[in-house]
Structures are given as structure tokens and as C-alpha cells.
Design a protein around this motif. Structure first.
Motif, PDB file in Angstrom:
ATOM      1  N   GLY A  36      45.992 -23.652  -1.540  1.00 23.59           N
ATOM      2  CA  GLY A  36      45.200 -23.963  -2.626  1.00 23.59           C
ATOM      3  C   GLY A  36      43.910 -24.732  -2.425  1.00 23.59           C
ATOM      4  O   GLY A  36      43.299 -25.594  -3.257  1.00 23.59           O
ATOM      5  N   CYS A  37      43.733 -25.016  -1.077  1.00 21.86           N
ATOM      6  CA  CYS A  37      42.635 -26.117  -0.609  1.00 21.86           C
ATOM      7  C   CYS A  37      41.417 -25.522  -0.549  1.00 21.86           C
ATOM      8  O   CYS A  37      40.687 -24.789   0.394  1.00 21.86           O
ATOM      9  N   ARG A  38      40.669 -25.517  -1.730  1.00 17.46           N
ATOM     10  CA  ARG A  38      39.507 -24.797  -2.125  1.00 17.46           C
ATOM     11  C   ARG A  38      38.548 -25.905  -2.561  1.00 17.46           C
ATOM     12  O   ARG A  38      38.908 -26.878  -3.075  1.00 17.46           O
ATOM     13  N   PRO A  39      37.030 -25.593  -2.252  1.00 24.00           N
ATOM     14  CA  PRO A  39      36.046 -26.645  -2.991  1.00 24.00           C
ATOM     15  C   PRO A  39      36.169 -26.884  -4.344  1.00 24.00           C
ATOM     16  O   PRO A  39      36.744 -26.013  -5.320  1.00 24.00           O
ATOM     17  N   GLY A  40      36.261 -28.178  -4.706  1.00 18.32           N
ATOM     18  CA  GLY A  40      36.321 -28.696  -5.988  1.00 18.32           C
ATOM     19  C   GLY A  40      37.828 -28.911  -6.664  1.00 18.32           C
ATOM     20  O   GLY A  40      37.816 -29.398  -7.722  1.00 18.32           O
ATOM     21  N   PRO A  75      45.711 -28.957  -4.618  1.00 17.25           N
ATOM     22  CA  PRO A  75      45.675 -28.589  -3.220  1.00 17.25           C
ATOM     23  C   PRO A  75      46.854 -29.226  -2.655  1.00 17.25           C
ATOM     24  O   PRO A  75      47.062 -30.383  -2.724  1.00 17.25           O
ATOM     25  N   VAL A  76      47.839 -28.404  -1.667  1.00 13.81           N
ATOM     26  CA  VAL A  76      48.930 -29.126  -1.069  1.00 13.81           C
ATOM     27  C   VAL A  76      48.964 -28.596   0.358  1.00 13.81           C
ATOM     28  O   VAL A  76      48.700 -27.510   0.871  1.00 13.81           O
ATOM     29  N   ALA A  77      49.421 -29.623   1.224  1.00 20.44           N
ATOM     30  CA  ALA A  77      49.443 -29.612   2.452  1.00 20.44           C
ATOM     31  C   ALA A  77      51.140 -29.539   2.663  1.00 20.44           C
ATOM     32  O   ALA A  77      51.515 -30.800   2.443  1.00 20.44           O
TER      33      ALA A  77
END
Length: 269
Positions: A36-40, A75-77
Motif C-alpha cells: 500500500g505504499c502509494r502517493p497520499g 502503507p506498510v514495510a
């Protein structure tokens, strides 16, 4: 739900594939999975799994948690690291965490935008590693949430948790006491990073007393939230009340309402 049922509920979930994987070193375990690492999107959650630092446990059991947090707009890493039995232990495991966090922060950054807030979340042994990261000057981490962490390493060693896992992490031979002191979060205060502990009072794997000891040692920088009647795994299992408490903390709203969570900031041992 019993402690055994909690474990089965989490470990029985099917792994969820990431959107992409980023390496941060040459070892196969030096990777970070991105969800889910997306802009915004909101602040970047860097997630460290547990397993008492052993290679038998890898990041895949937290992939459903990572995917669910991403579904909620976070967003998750999900970071992997070298573990005991596969090239890890002291000092390699400790070296991997800051490298993984740095790689995650770079991979999760928006092109041309300001740096994202980085919230480091660690479970169990991963919670221990997250607390050590909080004590490192210059860390890019802005907040730490440690879930059922091995927060007092010396006490965990005294208790012989998980058949002597602390000794396995630090290795045998001369200088053990020094290695233990250097790796014990209770001896190292957070370096300007606020710390939240989330721990079930019925945890049979990592007793809540370890979190209470850490909170008592570092009261100015630590808030301890206890989950009455909760064991070791529920806070990382999507759909549970305890997971809702974790999600609320990540959103900065405090634990979920409903009476299932007790807040005991700085509670003494």
C-alpha cells in the motif's frame, strides 16, 4: 480466546503477497516487503516480526497484518532480518534493523515530496528490536509501538524464555554480560522518540511484567497500554479487538474504546 487459540488464529492465516519487495543487503533475508505504499497515503509503518530472533519464524506470518493495515490506509514495510540459525544473532540482527528501516523509508517516500513519518512497530522479539532502534540517536523513526515486546532482556534471560532464546541471540563465550547490557532496551532510554507499549495481561510467551519494567525505567517517554485477558498474538490478528487497539494507536487516537484496553502509562514493575 485461549493463548493456543490466539496463536492458531494468527499463524493459520494464509500469507499475503506484497506489492513489491526491496532488498537492503546481499543476504536473502535482507529484504523489505511493501504494502500500500502509494502517493497520499498516511505515515509509513515499518513492521518487525517476532519469533524469538530464530530463523524458524519469518515475516510471512505478519503479512496478513501488513495487508490489513494497508487496507486501512496505512502503507506498510514488512521487514525481514537475519536471524539465529541463518546468519543472524548478535551483531548481524542488530545491524539489519537500521538498514531495513532506512531502505523502507527510502522506498516509501513520495517522489519530490517531504519525508514520510516513519512509525516502527515490532512484535515480541521484533518489539525488542524496535525499542533498541528508539534508543539510537539519529534514527529516522518518529514513533515506536512495541507489541508484547521482550522489553527487559536481562529479565527474559533470567526467566529462560523460549528455551534460552536470549542466550541464543547473544551467543556464548566471554563478554556475555556486556553483550546483554548493550542489547537490553531497559538500560537504554529512547533518544527523543516517543514509545508506546501494547501488551496483553494474559501473555504466556512474554510476560507483561517485562513491559511494566521498561515503562518504569523510562516513564517520561513511554506509555503502556495493557489489554486485559489478551495473550501474545491477538494484537497482530486482523479482526480482533486487540488489533483494533493497535490500529487506533497507529492513527494516534489511543486504544479502541469498549473497555477491552487498559491504559497504564509509566506503570511500575
Amino acid at each position: 480466546m485461549s493463548a493456543a487459540d490466539e496463536e492458531t488464529a494468527l499463524l493459520g492465516l494464509a500469507p499475503v503477497a506484497p506489492d513489491r519487495t526491496v532488498p537492503y543487503g546481499p543476504h536473502p533475508d535482507q529484504v523489505v516487503d511493501l504494502y500500500g505504499c502509494r502517493p497520499g497515503a498516511g505515515p509509513l509503518v515499518v513492521l518487525l516480526h517476532g519469533g524469538f530472533w530464530r530463523a524458524a519464524y519469518d515475516r510471512r506470518h505478519l503479512s496478513p497484518c501488513a495487508a490489513e493495515l494497508a487496507r486501512h490506509g496505512l502503507p506498510v514495510a514488512l521487514a525481514e532480518y537475519r536471524r539465529v540459525g541463518a546468519g543472524g544473532g548478535a551483531p548481524q540482527t542488530f545491524q539489519d534493523v537500521p538498514a531495513a528501516v532506512a531502505a523502507a523509508a527510502e522506498a516509501g517516500a513520495e517522489p519530490g515530496g517531504p519525508p514520510r513519518e516513519v512509525v516502527l512497530v515490532g512484535h515480541s522479539a521484533g518489539g525488542h528490536l524496535a525499542l533498541l532502534a528508539a534508543a539510537s540517536p539519529g534514527t529516522p523513526v518518529t514513533r515506536v509501538i512495541a507489541v508484547a515486546p521482550v522489553a527487559d532482556l536481562a529479565r527474559a534471560h533470567e526467566l529462560g524464555l523460549s528455551d534460552g532464546a536470549v542466550a541464543g541471540l547473544l551467543g556464548p563465550g566471554p563478554g556475555f554480560a556486556g553483550r546483554l547490557a548493550a542489547a537490553d532496551p531497559v538500560r537504554h532510554p529512547p533518544a527523543g522518540v516517543p514509545v508506546t507499549l501494547l501488551h496483553g495481561t494474559a501473555d504466556p510467551d512474554v510476560p507483561v511484567d517485562l513491559s511494566r519494567r521498561y515503562a518504569a525505567a523510562h516513564p517520561a517517554a513511554t506509555a503502556l497500554h495493557e489489554l486485559p485477558g489478551t495473550g501474545h498474538y491477538a494484537a497482530l490478528t486482523p479482526g480482533t479487538d486487540a488489533f483494533g487497539a493497535l490500529l487506533a494507536l497507529l492513527r494516534g487516537a489511543g486504544p479502541a474504546a469498549g473497555g477491552s484496553t487498559g491504559c497504564r502509562p509509566g506503570h511500575p514493575a
